[in-house]
Design an enzyme around this catalytic site. Structure first.
Site, PDB file in Angstrom:
ATOM      1  N   CYS A   1     -12.443  22.097 -30.980  1.00  7.26           N
ATOM      2  CA  CYS A   1     -11.035  22.438 -31.201  1.00  7.26           C
ATOM      3  C   CYS A   1     -10.264  21.284 -31.829  1.00  7.26           C
ATOM      4  CB  CYS A   1     -10.377  22.864 -29.889  1.00  7.26           C
ATOM      5  SG  CYS A   1     -10.344  21.584 -28.622  1.00  7.26           S
TER       6      CYS A   1
ATOM      7  N   ARG B   1     -11.859  18.668 -33.832  1.00  5.47           N
ATOM      8  CA  ARG B   1     -12.509  17.996 -34.955  1.00  5.47           C
ATOM      9  C   ARG B   1     -13.529  18.901 -35.619  1.00  5.47           C
ATOM     10  NH1 ARG B   1     -13.636  13.146 -33.768  1.00  5.47           N
ATOM     11  NH2 ARG B   1     -12.577  13.201 -31.761  1.00  5.47           N
TER      12      ARG B   1
ATOM     13  N   SER C   1     -11.550  11.092 -28.452  1.00  9.24           N
ATOM     14  CA  SER C   1     -10.983  12.379 -28.051  1.00  9.24           C
ATOM     15  C   SER C   1      -9.478  12.292 -27.859  1.00  9.24           C
ATOM     16  CB  SER C   1     -11.620  12.850 -26.740  1.00  9.24           C
ATOM     17  OG  SER C   1     -13.001  13.067 -26.892  1.00  9.24           O
TER      18      SER C   1
ATOM     19  N   GLU D   1     -12.610  12.583 -21.519  1.00 11.56           N
ATOM     20  CA  GLU D   1     -12.935  13.991 -21.226  1.00 11.56           C
ATOM     21  C   GLU D   1     -14.441  14.217 -21.296  1.00 11.56           C
ATOM     22  OE1 GLU D   1     -13.926  16.481 -23.561  1.00 11.56           O
ATOM     23  OE2 GLU D   1     -13.364  15.731 -25.538  1.00 11.56           O
ATOM     24  N   GLN D   2     -14.908  15.157 -20.493  1.00 10.67           N
ATOM     25  CA  GLN D   2     -16.345  15.339 -20.326  1.00 10.67           C
ATOM     26  C   GLN D   2     -16.943  16.369 -21.274  1.00 10.67           C
ATOM     27  OE1 GLN D   2     -17.226  16.035 -16.180  1.00 10.67           O
ATOM     28  NE2 GLN D   2     -15.675  14.576 -15.512  1.00 10.67           N
TER      29      GLN D   2
END
Length: 446
Positions: free
Chosen positions: A54, A56, A105, A110-111
């Site tokens: 969402c 890149r 990110s 973020e995972q």
């Protein structure tokens, strides 16, 4: 214009392009598979990888043509040209490692991104677009991300877009108990949103999804209720918050449907959060009174505080990434010497074989089998002793990052340097190492 084969990256992200540009080039499903095949078929491209999320869309190619990845973008959307960034060689390697480690990110730490990069590599492998080069590169990127995750606390706090969205809802409404929260879509983003809502005390979670099985399963996980997809319009009139994240390429919530829903709501306000790219909520919905709409680009302002709190951990993570990038580059340089060594040995053994055959032809039948084997063994021993020193020094130089010596050795001994410029034939280096020559000297005559 062609050059040495190496890693090239061209892409755009939330840092370089707004969502209306990103959604034009977003690739999912069959379109992503077709893109990989198209890239692999380009002249000069040996391997390809596409990371599309969402936030890149990035194209990595192992190629001798710097313009291959850029052409891929501009042919799809001329408007993307002004938002593209490009990197090559070590800089491209560093970028992939940072992306996989969630340092690039919108929500640092973020995972989800590591799983998305792994999925991208899996798709590229399945499409035969990724080979030995991307196997080494991606596995090193995954190992780097694991180190970052285990050796730092980069993942502390809100570490997914879904969590950020839920925290935004909490800031707007305060306590979530009693609020009707509708999740449109039961994929990964929907599941993360549902879990984050449950942790914050939401007790009226509604789930709708095109696939009932998936929707029912998600609703059960968070003690929510499932509603059929055909009920979406009615649900828009009931929910206080709507979080949308489907894989649909078009709007599932339009201005018209939202206008009708607001009439049923009698001007009761609603919060719409669109986590999808391409967007699933028509941006024109925000023009309606009492509709508060947010998309993924709006989330960036929400995460600013969280990002600042993790800055110290990000610095530690960057150091890990840099160490891994340098280690990967050093290993590449070591592999670069292998084909030169193989060619050097083949070159020497050809000369030794020719001289052994000439000598045996001159002595004619004066030597028995034992004598002929002695001549061949002597020729092989000379090759081994002469090459021992150069072989050791080439390996040492390559291990220390000296990429110039293999080329100099090739020029000195009059052989072609297949690895001039670094990575041009890196995919075949392992094969050269496994078969470093034509074998012991054997005469082809009597």
């Amino acid at each position: 214009m062609t050059g040495d084969r190496r890693l090239f990256l061209v892409g755009l992200s939330h840092k370089s392009a707004p969502i209306d540009v990103r959604e034009r080039v977003a690739l999912t499903g069959d379109a992503l598979k077709a893109a990989l095949c198209e890239l692999k078929a380009m002249e000069g491209v040996t391997e390809a990888l596409v990371v599309s999320t969402c936030n890149r869309v990035e194209v990595f190619v192992h190629s001798d043509r710097p313009d291959a990845a850029r052409r891929f973008f501009t042919e799809r959307s001329p408007a993307a040209a002004d938002h593209l960034y490009a990197k090559d060689g070590v800089e491209a390697v560093r970028h992939l490692f940072r992306v996989a480690s969630s340092l690039d990110s919108m929500v640092v730490g973020e995972q989800q991104i590591l799983g998305q990069v792994k999925e991208a590599y899996g798709l590229a492998s399945a499409a035969s677009a990724a080979g030995s080069y991307f196997s080494r590169l991606c596995n090193r990127a995954f190992a780097t991300a694991k180190r970052v995750r285990t050796e730092t606390e980069i993942g502390r706090g809100a570490t997914s877009m879904s969590q950020v969205a839920v925290e935004l809802v909490e800031k707007i409404f305060g306590r979530l108990e009693g609020r009707a929260i509708l999740l449109v879509g039961a994929g990964k983003m929907g599941a993360l949103s549902a879990k984050a809502l449950a942790v914050l005390g939401a007790d009226r979670i509604l789930v709708t999804n095109r696939s009932p099985e998936r929707g029912l399963a998600l609703a059960a996980q968070v003690s929510g209720s499932y509603r059929g997809w055909e009920e979406l319009q009615r649900l828009l009139g009931e929910a206080d918050v709507v979080i949308v994240s489907t894989g649909a390429p078009t709007y599932v919530v339009t201005r018209e449907s939202m206008h009708a829903a607001m009439k049923a709501r009698r001007r009761r306000s609603i919060c719409l959060i669109d986590l999808a790219v391409p967007r699933n909520v028509d941006p024109a919905c925000a023009e309606l009174s009492d509709v508060y709409a947010y998309d993924v680009d709006d989330m960036e302002r929400v995460v600013a505080t969280s990002k600042q709190a993790r800055q110290g951990e990000a610095i530690r993570a960057e150091a890990i990434v840099e160490a891994e990038v340098m280690a990967f580059a050093k290993e590449r340089e070591a592999r670069a010497a292998l084909p030169v060594l193989a060619q050097l040995r083949r070159h020497a053994e050809r000369i030794a074989r020719a001289e052994a055959e000439r000598t045996l032809a001159q002595v004619g039948g004066k030597l028995d089998d034992k004598g002929r084997k002695s001549v061949e063994a002597m020729a092989q021993a000379i090759v081994n002793k002469l090459l021992h020193g150069p072989t050791s020094r080439l390996k040492e130089a390559a291990s220390s990052g000296d990429s110039a010596l293999p080329g100099a050795a090739a020029e000195l001994f009059g052989i072609e340097n297949e690895t001039a410029g670094g990575e041009r034939r890196e995919g075949g280096a392992e094969g050269a190492a496994a078969a470093p020559g034509a074998g012991p000297v054997r005469s082809q005559g009597t």
